[in-house]
Design a protein around this motif. Sequence first.
Motif, mmCIF file in Angstrom:
data_model
loop_
_atom_site.group_PDB
_atom_site.id
_atom_site.type_symbol
_atom_site.label_atom_id
_atom_site.label_comp_id
_atom_site.label_asym_id
_atom_site.label_seq_id
_atom_site.Cartn_x
_atom_site.Cartn_y
_atom_site.Cartn_z
ATOM 1 N N ALA A 452 0.851 -1.198 0.000
ATOM 2 C CA ALA A 452 0.000 0.000 0.000
ATOM 3 C C ALA A 452 0.881 1.240 0.000
ATOM 4 O O ALA A 452 2.044 1.195 0.397
ATOM 5 C CB ALA A 452 -0.934 0.012 1.206
ATOM 6 N N THR A 453 0.296 2.357 -0.440
ATOM 7 C CA THR A 453 0.943 3.660 -0.369
ATOM 8 C C THR A 453 -0.057 4.676 0.140
ATOM 9 O O THR A 453 -1.268 4.448 0.125
ATOM 10 C CB THR A 453 1.454 4.106 -1.760
ATOM 11 N N GLY A 454 0.454 5.810 0.620
ATOM 12 C CA GLY A 454 -0.430 6.863 1.094
ATOM 13 C C GLY A 454 -1.067 6.519 2.433
ATOM 14 O O GLY A 454 -0.491 5.816 3.261
ATOM 15 N N LYS A 455 -2.281 6.991 2.628
ATOM 16 C CA LYS A 455 -2.958 6.786 3.910
ATOM 17 C C LYS A 455 -3.184 5.314 4.196
ATOM 18 O O LYS A 455 -3.217 4.893 5.357
ATOM 19 C CB LYS A 455 -4.292 7.535 3.923
ATOM 20 N N ASP A 456 -3.369 4.517 3.146
ATOM 21 C CA ASP A 456 -3.579 3.078 3.361
ATOM 22 C C ASP A 456 -2.360 2.408 3.966
ATOM 23 O O ASP A 456 -2.467 1.303 4.507
ATOM 24 C CB ASP A 456 -3.920 2.395 2.030
ATOM 25 N N ALA A 457 -1.188 3.060 3.862
ATOM 26 C CA ALA A 457 0.036 2.459 4.383
ATOM 27 C C ALA A 457 0.309 2.865 5.824
ATOM 28 O O ALA A 457 1.227 2.336 6.452
ATOM 29 C CB ALA A 457 1.229 2.864 3.507
ATOM 30 N N GLU A 458 -0.456 3.798 6.371
ATOM 31 C CA GLU A 458 -0.213 4.235 7.734
ATOM 32 C C GLU A 458 -0.785 3.232 8.721
ATOM 33 O O GLU A 458 -1.887 2.718 8.528
ATOM 34 C CB GLU A 458 -0.853 5.603 7.977
ATOM 35 N N PRO A 459 -0.072 2.930 9.814
ATOM 36 C CA PRO A 459 -0.630 2.074 10.861
ATOM 37 C C PRO A 459 -1.876 2.706 11.446
ATOM 38 O O PRO A 459 -2.072 3.923 11.354
ATOM 39 C CB PRO A 459 0.503 1.999 11.908
ATOM 40 N N ALA A 460 -2.727 1.865 12.045
ATOM 41 C CA ALA A 460 -4.007 2.356 12.555
ATOM 42 C C ALA A 460 -3.835 3.430 13.616
ATOM 43 O O ALA A 460 -4.660 4.323 13.739
ATOM 44 C CB ALA A 460 -4.830 1.198 13.127
ATOM 45 N N ASP A 461 -2.742 3.368 14.410
ATOM 46 C CA ASP A 461 -2.559 4.356 15.465
ATOM 47 C C ASP A 461 -1.560 5.429 15.093
ATOM 48 O O ASP A 461 -1.152 6.223 15.920
ATOM 49 C CB ASP A 461 -2.127 3.693 16.777
ATOM 50 N N ALA A 462 -1.114 5.476 13.798
ATOM 51 C CA ALA A 462 -0.199 6.526 13.383
ATOM 52 C C ALA A 462 -0.918 7.859 13.362
ATOM 53 O O ALA A 462 -2.027 7.985 12.875
ATOM 54 C CB ALA A 462 0.371 6.233 11.996
ATOM 55 N N GLY A 463 -0.280 8.869 13.896
ATOM 56 C CA GLY A 463 -0.880 10.196 13.890
ATOM 57 C C GLY A 463 -1.903 10.407 14.972
ATOM 58 O O GLY A 463 -2.561 11.422 15.016
ATOM 59 N N THR A 464 -2.079 9.445 15.907
ATOM 60 C CA THR A 464 -2.989 9.638 17.016
ATOM 61 C C THR A 464 -2.223 9.509 18.308
ATOM 62 O O THR A 464 -1.156 8.906 18.378
ATOM 63 C CB THR A 464 -4.131 8.605 16.998
ATOM 64 N N ASP A 465 -2.786 10.042 19.346
ATOM 65 C CA ASP A 465 -2.103 10.076 20.622
ATOM 66 C C ASP A 465 -2.621 8.992 21.531
ATOM 67 O O ASP A 465 -3.687 9.105 22.102
ATOM 68 C CB ASP A 465 -2.302 11.458 21.271
ATOM 69 N N GLY A 466 -1.869 7.907 21.644
ATOM 70 C CA GLY A 466 -2.199 6.861 22.601
ATOM 71 C C GLY A 466 -3.515 6.200 22.384
ATOM 72 O O GLY A 466 -4.130 5.699 23.300
ATOM 73 N N GLY A 467 -3.999 6.184 21.177
ATOM 74 C CA GLY A 467 -5.277 5.522 20.907
ATOM 75 C C GLY A 467 -6.473 6.346 21.298
ATOM 76 O O GLY A 467 -7.594 5.887 21.237
ATOM 77 N N SER A 468 -6.246 7.610 21.736
ATOM 78 C CA SER A 468 -7.377 8.444 22.141
ATOM 79 C C SER A 468 -8.161 8.968 20.977
ATOM 80 O O SER A 468 -9.270 9.444 21.109
ATOM 81 C CB SER A 468 -6.863 9.632 22.969
ATOM 82 N N GLY A 469 -7.563 8.899 19.747
ATOM 83 C CA GLY A 469 -8.252 9.394 18.564
ATOM 84 C C GLY A 469 -7.897 10.825 18.228
ATOM 85 O O GLY A 469 -8.239 11.331 17.181
ATOM 86 N N GLU A 470 -7.149 11.524 19.141
ATOM 87 C CA GLU A 470 -6.767 12.899 18.858
ATOM 88 C C GLU A 470 -5.529 12.917 17.986
ATOM 89 O O GLU A 470 -4.568 12.180 18.202
ATOM 90 C CB GLU A 470 -6.506 13.644 20.172
ATOM 91 N N LYS A 471 -5.491 13.820 17.016
ATOM 92 C CA LYS A 471 -4.379 13.908 16.086
ATOM 93 C C LYS A 471 -3.138 14.467 16.761
ATOM 94 O O LYS A 471 -3.207 15.415 17.540
ATOM 95 C CB LYS A 471 -4.756 14.796 14.896
ATOM 96 N N LYS A 472 -1.966 13.821 16.472
ATOM 97 C CA LYS A 472 -0.704 14.389 16.919
ATOM 98 C C LYS A 472 -0.357 15.593 16.052
ATOM 99 O O LYS A 472 -0.885 15.787 14.965
ATOM 100 C CB LYS A 472 0.412 13.346 16.800
#
Length: 582
Positions: A452-472
């Motif tokens: 995959a490339t792009g957003k499909d390649a990001e891990p599920a918790d990439a860009g979030t803070d500790g699984g809270s759902g808030e964007k880093k």
Amino acid sequence: MLGGVLAGVVLVAGTGWAVGTRLRSPADEAALRRPPRPSPVTSPVARKKLTSAIAVSGTLAYGSPLPVTLAGVVGGAGGTDAAGAAAGGGAQRVTRAPHPGTVKEGSVLLEVNGRPVFALRGKVPMHRTMAPGTGGADVRQLQAALRRLGYRPPSTGVFDSATAAAVRRWYAARGYRAQEPDLAARRELETLRQAVRTAEEDLLTDREALDTGRDVKPLTVKLANAREDLRAARNALAAEKARDLSPEEATRLTELTRAVRQAEEEVLTAAQALAAAKPGDDRTLLEAKAAGARENLRAAQETLAAFDDEARAGKTTRLAGLTKEVRAAEDAVATADQALRRARRLSPLRLKVANGRRDVAGAKAVLAEYLKTYGVSVPPGEIVFLPALPARLDEAAVRPGDAVEGKVATVTSSSFAVTGSVDRDEAKLLRKGLKAVLETADGATFPAVLTATGKDAEPADAGTDGGSGEKKATSPFGDAAGSVPVLLTPTTAKGLRDAVGTPVTARISVGATGGAVLTVPVAAVVTSADGRARVRVALPGGGDRVADVEVRTGLAADGDVEVTPVRPGTLKEGDRVVVSDA
């Protein structure tokens, strides 16, 4: 003596020769210091296979990392989420932490407040309490998981009694009790049932008072009397219709009929006497008697006929009178009934009974609505649906005693993956399915494929803070400025387990020649004024002689480019081409 002389001579001669060889004229010295004539730099034409690749740096890890969070409370605490439960006094604390390892369907990920958190396979996330009457895709998903575990609830998508029984057996088999209504819920149920009973008792009392008609008793009696009068009038009319004559008329008819018979007998007797008269008898007298007898018969017959007309007229008159009495009785009944109905509509008891019926219906409706969600339930925090099982619990984010406020663990698949990023321009050359080669720090290589490339390649918790759902603020997997995340999956797992967590370099093949082709350095290809590509080939015999050869270029990789001579035979493997003039 002679030997010494000879040695001296030789020494002097050698010294003179040495000195003479080192002595040069100024012209010789200038010639020696002149730079050599420049000659072109060449490179051989090679035949080989070219492969164009994009390099990606990353870390080998287990694939599809997914943060695990609880959708709500565990157990019977109030609130709709863990934070709300804690704020309401029902703190959600870890009593058994997650353990890294294999996660199978139906296994317990952790315990919160002594209650289990199960892992089940499913794509619909847990988001609410599943209670009796609940219906939807999440309930159907739970039923499917229970069937896979050996419990056989129906596949209705509704949390019915059979599903509740399957949940109860499932919990018991794992050493837990399914969530039953707590004391507050049971008290609420009893309160609602008592409200129904009280409303029914009040309605019964008021209905009995209304039925006895205490406040409309005179009108009730009047209606009853009117109905009795109507019954009597109808009976009299029916009796009159059933008979032809009254008793008096029947007696009178009998008398008149007897008089007609007697007159008929007298006429017969007179006629017989007249017929038997002898010549000497007085026939005038006999004829007078016969005529009188006939007159009496006619009079009797006329009287009987007149009586018949009189009797029919009398019956009609009586029927008319009785019919009028029936109608009058019907009007009296209707009037009495209307008066009673109006009195009852305006009666306070009637209004009270109507309100009592509504109270009973309302209490029953509230009880029925409460019973829809009463019984065995599954709190939202006691199940975590994961897209694929079995999985690996890679990291535990909580320890015993911690409050449940966000991510509790991270799970991954059992396969391996490498995540990195490439330049946005390079990303345009990539497409899913391209082959790649992974190289570890010790030089070992493994085949892989671009997944995959792009957003499909990001891990599920990439860009979030500790699984809270808030964007880093930032994400290590690419940014909008110029990098794009990529995901590669090894096509073999053999030998990779020990390399998990170590850096690797991936080379993604974006193009290759079909086989070995003629190649030259990219710098050897020049473009003439007419736009045609050519190379300069060094001619045999040395010197600076070169020949221009027109070529068509192909794939370029690692500083080399594929070339094909426009005129066959003018360029071959081993020829040397000019890379630069000096």
